[in-house]
Design an enzyme around this catalytic site. Structure first.
Site, PDB file in Angstrom:
ATOM      1  N   GLN A  65      42.647  40.060 -88.502  1.00  0.00           N
ATOM      2  CA  GLN A  65      43.106  39.412 -87.270  1.00  0.00           C
ATOM      3  C   GLN A  65      44.241  38.453 -87.605  1.00  0.00           C
ATOM      4  OE1 GLN A  65      42.149  40.271 -84.307  1.00  0.00           O
ATOM      5  NE2 GLN A  65      40.181  41.287 -84.566  1.00  0.00           N
ATOM      6  N   GLU A  79      34.369  52.362 -89.784  1.00  0.00           N
ATOM      7  CA  GLU A  79      35.813  52.128 -89.902  1.00  0.00           C
ATOM      8  C   GLU A  79      36.463  53.350 -90.576  1.00  0.00           C
ATOM      9  OE1 GLU A  79      38.317  49.692 -89.298  1.00  0.00           O
ATOM     10  OE2 GLU A  79      39.570  51.042 -90.483  1.00  0.00           O
ATOM     11  N   CYS A 101      42.709  43.969 -77.344  1.00  0.00           N
ATOM     12  CA  CYS A 101      43.985  43.249 -77.399  1.00  0.00           C
ATOM     13  C   CYS A 101      44.949  43.818 -76.359  1.00  0.00           C
ATOM     14  CB  CYS A 101      44.580  43.306 -78.805  1.00  0.00           C
ATOM     15  SG  CYS A 101      44.799  44.965 -79.411  1.00  0.00           S
ATOM     16  N   CYS A 154      63.558  27.298 -81.303  1.00  0.00           N
ATOM     17  CA  CYS A 154      63.838  28.222 -82.407  1.00  0.00           C
ATOM     18  C   CYS A 154      65.342  28.446 -82.549  1.00  0.00           C
ATOM     19  CB  CYS A 154      63.129  29.558 -82.156  1.00  0.00           C
ATOM     20  SG  CYS A 154      63.499  30.741 -83.444  1.00  0.00           S
ATOM     21  N   CYS A 179      66.850  37.102 -82.160  1.00  0.00           N
ATOM     22  CA  CYS A 179      65.701  37.729 -82.824  1.00  0.00           C
ATOM     23  C   CYS A 179      64.783  38.371 -81.779  1.00  0.00           C
ATOM     24  CB  CYS A 179      64.967  36.640 -83.594  1.00  0.00           C
ATOM     25  SG  CYS A 179      63.444  37.195 -84.327  1.00  0.00           S
ATOM     26  N   TYR A 226      34.820  50.181 -85.264  1.00  0.00           N
ATOM     27  CA  TYR A 226      36.187  49.757 -85.625  1.00  0.00           C
ATOM     28  C   TYR A 226      36.069  48.421 -86.376  1.00  0.00           C
ATOM     29  CZ  TYR A 226      37.206  52.965 -81.747  1.00  0.00           C
ATOM     30  OH  TYR A 226      37.255  54.042 -80.904  1.00  0.00           O
TER      31      TYR A 226
HETATM   32  C1  LIG Z   1      41.714  45.908 -83.854  1.00  0.00           C
HETATM   33  S1  LIG Z   1      41.198  46.359 -85.458  1.00  0.00           S
HETATM   34  C2  LIG Z   1      39.629  45.576 -85.476  1.00  0.00           C
HETATM   35  C3  LIG Z   1      39.068  45.267 -86.833  1.00  0.00           C
HETATM   36  C4  LIG Z   1      37.890  44.318 -86.904  1.00  0.00           C
HETATM   37  N1  LIG Z   1      36.958  44.461 -85.810  1.00  0.00           N
HETATM   38  C5  LIG Z   1      38.326  42.877 -87.034  1.00  0.00           C
HETATM   39  O1  LIG Z   1      38.099  42.087 -86.111  1.00  0.00           O
HETATM   40  O2  LIG Z   1      38.908  42.533 -88.072  1.00  0.00           O
HETATM   41  C6  LIG Z   1      40.870  48.050 -85.242  1.00  0.00           C
HETATM   42  C7  LIG Z   1      40.344  48.753 -86.481  1.00  0.00           C
HETATM   43  O3  LIG Z   1      40.002  50.092 -86.091  1.00  0.00           O
HETATM   44  C8  LIG Z   1      40.291  50.977 -87.158  1.00  0.00           C
HETATM   45  N2  LIG Z   1      40.383  52.324 -86.547  1.00  0.00           N
HETATM   46  C9  LIG Z   1      41.418  52.859 -85.850  1.00  0.00           C
HETATM   47  N3  LIG Z   1      41.096  54.076 -85.377  1.00  0.00           N
HETATM   48  C10 LIG Z   1      39.809  54.319 -85.772  1.00  0.00           C
HETATM   49  C11 LIG Z   1      38.906  55.409 -85.588  1.00  0.00           C
HETATM   50  N4  LIG Z   1      39.275  56.493 -84.890  1.00  0.00           N
HETATM   51  N5  LIG Z   1      37.674  55.334 -86.123  1.00  0.00           N
HETATM   52  C12 LIG Z   1      37.301  54.235 -86.857  1.00  0.00           C
HETATM   53  N6  LIG Z   1      38.113  53.163 -87.054  1.00  0.00           N
HETATM   54  C13 LIG Z   1      39.354  53.201 -86.531  1.00  0.00           C
HETATM   55  C14 LIG Z   1      41.570  50.406 -87.748  1.00  0.00           C
HETATM   56  O4  LIG Z   1      41.746  50.839 -89.084  1.00  0.00           O
HETATM   57  C15 LIG Z   1      41.331  48.884 -87.627  1.00  0.00           C
HETATM   58  O5  LIG Z   1      40.731  48.388 -88.798  1.00  0.00           O
END
Ligand SMILES: C[S@@+](CC[C@H](N)C(=O)[O-])C[C@H]1O[C@@H](n2cnc3c(N)ncnc32)[C@H](O)[C@@H]1O
Length: 386
Positions: free
Chosen positions: A222, A273, A345, A3, A9, A252
């Site tokens: 993702q 969500e 993650c 890079c 960066c 989530y």
């Molecule tokens: C790591 S992402 C996972 C999304 C999904 N499972 C995917 O694979 O695309 C976490 C998600 O949790 C939502 N989130 C965060 N805090 C939350 C809460 N207290 N209750 C419900 N959803 C929540 C975020 O908006 C986000 O969309």
């Protein structure tokens, strides 16, 4: 990777380390975090990590900041290593995609000619704040998301100029499919805002493992579509061995990514969500894929579980980096779901959460997947049963 911005960066943590060595080091750290939860003689539960499919250009989203050089030239790029405010002018980024330089250069020229100042993080004055780039791997659409403060005057002129800019971006770089203008007058350094105008298309279309997803400018998706197939494959392999598959819950759920795959295996799936825009997208995605056995709830996971949810044959959780936390886990334990799949993650918060879950649940398998090469992060998916 070779890079040109190495050393300046702050985007990558290990830009010069061998791809496989990085993965070995990350897995070693992951093992250190998780081993205390597994207990003696249980190390075979932790499976060898699955590598990222692309060694370069694996990301579908980058958040670039506008800045200014000491001689007044506009900069556009990522923040300098160990600096919160300085911006490194990027020609290209080996994580995002060839062709980026054309887009970044057009924006720098546009800002230069605009007579409006770049936003200054010291005094919170100025106009141009961030450019978020999103792209689809399957359709090669590129979405430009511009974030500015609210103009004090000449809204119509800015709008007209942005319309011309969209045309210019498209003619110089045909994958450009949309330009979304967001307004953000907040003091925090976050690349988001309220949608004010859209030129072209506001969303991208992405295909993952045979399903179609509409990704709107403000919704989570993702970051690594090519490697996402490995996560879906792992979940599918585990799910098909569940003997009774009537009801599944996807906590989530974002834009319904995992819900739609679970719907192939279960009689019905509910997704929960917090972000209303993601829920809208999830409903849209279910419709686009003609998936009629999924329903989505716009709620906080804790509030949803507190109402006494039960009778789920599987619960999938995919929380943000902070993990589930004790309060949510207490409610989760009350559901008595026979199987839980935990997508994480962050191994640190995963380990903390597994400590609370394991007196009741047994960890069957943990599969790390490298979604984020050149960063310290490692995705994983854990299978737990009662
Ligand atoms: C790591 S992402 C996972 C999304 C999904 N499972 C995917 O694979 O695309 C976490 C998600 O949790 C939502 N989130 C965060 N805090 C939350 C809460 N207290 N209750 C419900 N959803 C929540 C975020 O908006 C986000 O969309």
């Amino acid at each position: 990777m070779n890079c040109p911005h190495f050393g300046q960066c702050g985007g990558c943590a290990y830009p010069h380390q061998d791809f496989w060595q990085q993965l070995a080091d990350k897995f070693q750290k992951f093992r250190q975090e998780i081993t205390p939860v597994l207990g003696p003689g249980q190390s075979e539960i932790l499976l060898a990590p699955r590598a990222c499919v692309n060694q370069l250009y694996y990301r579908n989203k980058m958040e670039f900041a506008f800045g200014q050089s000491p001689d007044g030239q506009p900069l556009l790029g990522l923040r300098r290593k160990r600096s919160f405010r300085e911006v490194v002018n990027l020609d290209d980024c080996l994580l995002f995609g060839p062709g980026l330089a054309t887009t970044l250069n057009l924006w720098r020229n546009f800002i230069q000619e605009s007579n409006r100042p770049v936003y200054n993080l010291y005094n919170h004055q100025g106009f141009w704040r961030y450019l978020v780039m999103r792209k689809s791997f399957s359709t090669n659409q590129w979405l430009n998301i511009l974030i500015t403060t609210t103009p004090e005057n000449n809204f119509a002129t800015v709008q007209q100029k942005l319309e011309q800019m969209f045309k210019k971006l498209k003619s110089n770089f045909p994958p450009t499919s949309g330009l979304v203008w967001l307004l953000n007058d907040g003091l925090s350094d976050t690349a988001t805002g309220k949608i004010f105008s859209v030129f072209g298309q506001e969303y991208l279309t992405e295909e993952i493992a045979g399903k179609t997803f509409l990704i709107h400018s403000l919704t989570f998706f993702q970051i690594n579509p090519p490697t996402l197939n490995l996560l879906i494959q792992t979940i599918n392999d585990w799910v098909k061995n569940i003997s009774y598959r009537q009801r599944a819950l996807d906590l989530y759920c974002g834009v319904g990514l995992l819900s739609l795959f679970l719907a192939d295996w279960f009689g019905s799936v509910s997704g929960v969500e917090l972000n209303p825009q993601s829920i809208q997208s999830a409903i849209e995605n279910a419709r686009v894929n003609n998936q009629k056995n999924v329903g989505f709830f716009n709620a906080d996971v804790y509030e949803y579980l507190k109402k006494g949810q039960n009778n789920f044959d599987l619960i999938v959780v995919d929380p943000p980096r902070a993990g589930l936390g004790k309060k949510v886990i207490e409610q989760l334990l009350k559901t008595n779901s026979p199987t839980i799949i935990y997508v994480s993650c962050n191994p640190r918060t995963l380990a903390d959460d597994l400590k609370i879950l394991t007196p009741k649940y047994k960890i069957k398998k943990i599969q790390p997947i490298d979604f984020f090469p050149y960063t310290p992060h490692l995705e994983s998916v854990t299978l737990l049963t009662l």
